[in-house]
Write an enzyme that holds these catalytic residues in place. Structure first.
Site, mmCIF file in Angstrom:
data_model
loop_
_atom_site.group_PDB
_atom_site.id
_atom_site.type_symbol
_atom_site.label_atom_id
_atom_site.label_comp_id
_atom_site.label_asym_id
_atom_site.label_seq_id
_atom_site.Cartn_x
_atom_site.Cartn_y
_atom_site.Cartn_z
ATOM 1 N N SER A 174 0.837 -1.206 0.000
ATOM 2 C CA SER A 174 0.000 0.000 0.000
ATOM 3 C C SER A 174 0.870 1.254 0.000
ATOM 4 O O SER A 174 1.922 1.291 0.658
ATOM 5 C CB SER A 174 -0.879 0.003 1.263
ATOM 6 O OG SER A 174 -1.413 1.291 1.482
ATOM 7 N N TYR A 217 -2.015 5.848 -5.082
ATOM 8 C CA TYR A 217 -3.083 6.854 -5.112
ATOM 9 C C TYR A 217 -2.557 8.052 -5.895
ATOM 10 O O TYR A 217 -1.349 8.293 -5.934
ATOM 11 C CB TYR A 217 -3.443 7.306 -3.690
ATOM 12 C CG TYR A 217 -4.285 6.323 -2.907
ATOM 13 C CD1 TYR A 217 -5.552 5.966 -3.340
ATOM 14 C CD2 TYR A 217 -3.815 5.761 -1.720
ATOM 15 C CE1 TYR A 217 -6.339 5.077 -2.614
ATOM 16 C CE2 TYR A 217 -4.588 4.862 -0.990
ATOM 17 C CZ TYR A 217 -5.847 4.534 -1.449
ATOM 18 O OH TYR A 217 -6.620 3.654 -0.744
ATOM 19 N N THR A 239 -5.411 2.586 -7.502
ATOM 20 C CA THR A 239 -6.695 2.482 -6.788
ATOM 21 C C THR A 239 -7.572 3.662 -7.186
ATOM 22 O O THR A 239 -7.183 4.823 -7.038
ATOM 23 C CB THR A 239 -6.460 2.459 -5.267
ATOM 24 O OG1 THR A 239 -5.704 1.293 -4.959
ATOM 25 C CG2 THR A 239 -7.763 2.416 -4.490
ATOM 26 N N LYS A 260 -7.547 -0.880 -9.787
ATOM 27 C CA LYS A 260 -8.230 -1.536 -8.652
ATOM 28 C C LYS A 260 -9.432 -0.706 -8.230
ATOM 29 O O LYS A 260 -9.291 0.497 -7.959
ATOM 30 C CB LYS A 260 -7.265 -1.667 -7.473
ATOM 31 C CG LYS A 260 -7.899 -2.179 -6.188
ATOM 32 C CD LYS A 260 -6.841 -2.438 -5.130
ATOM 33 C CE LYS A 260 -7.420 -3.054 -3.876
ATOM 34 N NZ LYS A 260 -8.089 -2.093 -2.994
ATOM 35 N N HIS A 279 -13.279 -2.244 -2.241
ATOM 36 C CA HIS A 279 -12.417 -1.729 -1.181
ATOM 37 C C HIS A 279 -12.850 -2.274 0.185
ATOM 38 O O HIS A 279 -12.817 -1.577 1.196
ATOM 39 C CB HIS A 279 -12.449 -0.196 -1.185
ATOM 40 C CG HIS A 279 -11.167 0.457 -0.745
ATOM 41 N ND1 HIS A 279 -10.338 1.115 -1.598
ATOM 42 C CD2 HIS A 279 -10.579 0.570 0.474
ATOM 43 C CE1 HIS A 279 -9.307 1.619 -0.939
ATOM 44 N NE2 HIS A 279 -9.435 1.296 0.324
#
Ligand SMILES: Cc1cc2nc3c(=O)[nH]c(=O)nc-3n(C[C@H](O)[C@H](O)[C@H](O)COP(=O)(O)O)c2cc1C
Ligand SMILES: CCCCCCC(=O)C(=O)O
Length: 389
Positions: free
Chosen positions: A136, A160, A186, A259, A283
């Site tokens: 992440s 992100y 994402t 995603k 999510h």
């Protein structure tokens, strides 16, 4: 240990729950762990309330979060018999790389809340088990520390997009140079979902932890104003759109996987935009409450994508547990991204994550054999029956 904010009533209820679970024989650290629920219960028992609430969160009324599990229970398999399952092979490939079974670690933030070595422990465990770990952006160890801890691990990086595009560009170049093998963009967080308990708890990282990848990039100073999950508020770019996929492609040679797709329309757009894969995901129900369960969305999407990809009228055949991997023929869909690693971390760090992955591997192997499949290639949609439960 940092305890977060808890009202007296909440703490009483927590203690009552604890006593109930202990009466029901919930296992302690010394007992063997049999299934993932055991790890989850252990984590609930041992993590601070604020951390548990953050990990377990769903948005708003948690309808989608809860339906994610219920939807699995609505699915039944149609086992085939007398197929000589004396040898079973769980290996598969994802983006061309062989891994030990079709389960990988989904990107989850803040592993140091669960275990002091955080993402480094997760990376070592996934390297040992030979599967893919999606790091992440919001990790509490830096990408350099993670790669240093498990130099031979197979890793993708979850990204992100920030208003300040330079921040995103820099991290893309950093992970590419470090040998990450794909970028997972994402797309379901233009804004953070409303996770009620995080608001009640005023969730924030304890002072000794930070989003390490942005050390010195985003200054999160004490009392500097509102922040969201360790980063100053409003730093994510809500204007992100399909054209930014081209922007990202211009920055990197890494495969791009989107995603957070939940509809066939968006899956088609992803194909049109030339990305190498999609991860069908809501999510964990932490963003839009009221959206479909991930496994339900997956069925809609694999139908369309495989049809489009093969130019065939309606012959989608893939079987997938939770997420779609698209490489070459997008119809090759059989992968599951698992967030349960954090329960393993909370239990015993690297060893706990290994145990979680081992249990999943064993369960997968057994189900595969009991359903009459000798290898992953033999798993197909004919095995599935959507029941009306
Ligand atoms: C504690 C926690 C943290 C998460 N952090 C991230 C994250 O940093 N980035 C991300 O893309 N998804 C994150 N997710 C979502 C997971 O990657 C994954 O999508 C979800 O747990 C499973 O739901 P799905 O099957 O709908 O994908 C997080 C989930 C949990 C439970
Ligand atoms: C500002 C967005 C923070 C998200 C933190 C990590 C995440 O994705 C999650 O679901 O939690």
């Amino acid at each position: 240990m940092w305890k977060g904010h808890t009202t007296k009533r909440q703490e009483d209820k927590r203690q009552a729950d604890r006593a109930k679970r202990s009466r029901e024989g919930v296992r302690c650290a010394e007992m063997s762990m049999v299934c993932l629920t055991d790890f989850e219960e252990y984590a609930k028992e041992h993590l601070s309330k604020a951390t548990w609430d953050y990990y377990a969160a769903g948005a708003d009324e948690c309808c989608t979060r809860d339906d994610n599990l219920l939807a699995y229970k609505r699915i039944r398999l149609r086992p085939r018999i007398l197929r000589d399952v004396s040898i079973s092979d769980t290996r598969t490939t994802v983006q061309g790389t062989e891994i030990s079974f079709p389960v990988g670690i989904a990107p989850t933030a803040f592993h140091c809340l669960a275990w002091h070595e955080g993402e480094m422990a997760t990376a070592r465990a996934t390297e040992a088990v030979n599967t893919c770990y999606i790091t992440s952006t919001y990790s509490t160890c830096s990408v350099e520390e993670i790669v240093g801890a498990a130099p031979n691990g197979y890793r993708w990086f979850q990204l992100y997009v920030y208003r300040n595009r330079k921040v995103s560009e820099q991290i893309v170049h950093r992970v590419e140079a470090l040998g990450y093998k794909a970028l997972v963009l994402t797309v379901d967080v233009p804004y953070t979902g409303k996770r009620r308990n995080d608001i009640r708890n005023q969730f924030k990282l304890p002072p000794h932890l930070k989003v390490k990848n942005f050390d010195g990039v985003f200054e999160v100073k004490e009392n500097a104003g509102p922040e969201e999950y360790g980063i100053p508020a409003n730093t994510l770019d809500p204007s992100i759109s399909w054209k930014d996929v081209y922007w990202l492609q211009s920055l990197t040679r890494l495969p791009i996987i989107i995603k957070g797709i939940l509809t066939k329309e968006d899956a088609e757009l992803a194909v049109e935009h030339g990305v190498q894969g999609i991860i069908v995901s809501n999510h964990g129900g932490r963003q839009l409450d009221g959206g479909p369960a991930t496994i339900d969305a997956l069925s809609e999407i694999v139908e369309t994508v495989s049809r489009q990809d093969r130019g065939l009228p309606g012959r989608g055949d893939p079987y997938g547990k939770r997420c779609a991997e698209g490489r070459g023929p997008w119809s090759q869909v059989c992968f599951h991204w698992q967030a349960g690693g954090v329960w393993g971390l909370a239990y015993k760090g690297e060893e706990g994550v290994r145990e979680v992955l081992q249990i999943l591997n064993d369960e997968f192997r057994l189900s595969m054999a009991l359903a009459g499949c000798r290898n992953v290639a033999e798993i197909n949609r004919n095995l599935i029956q959507f029941s009306k439960l």
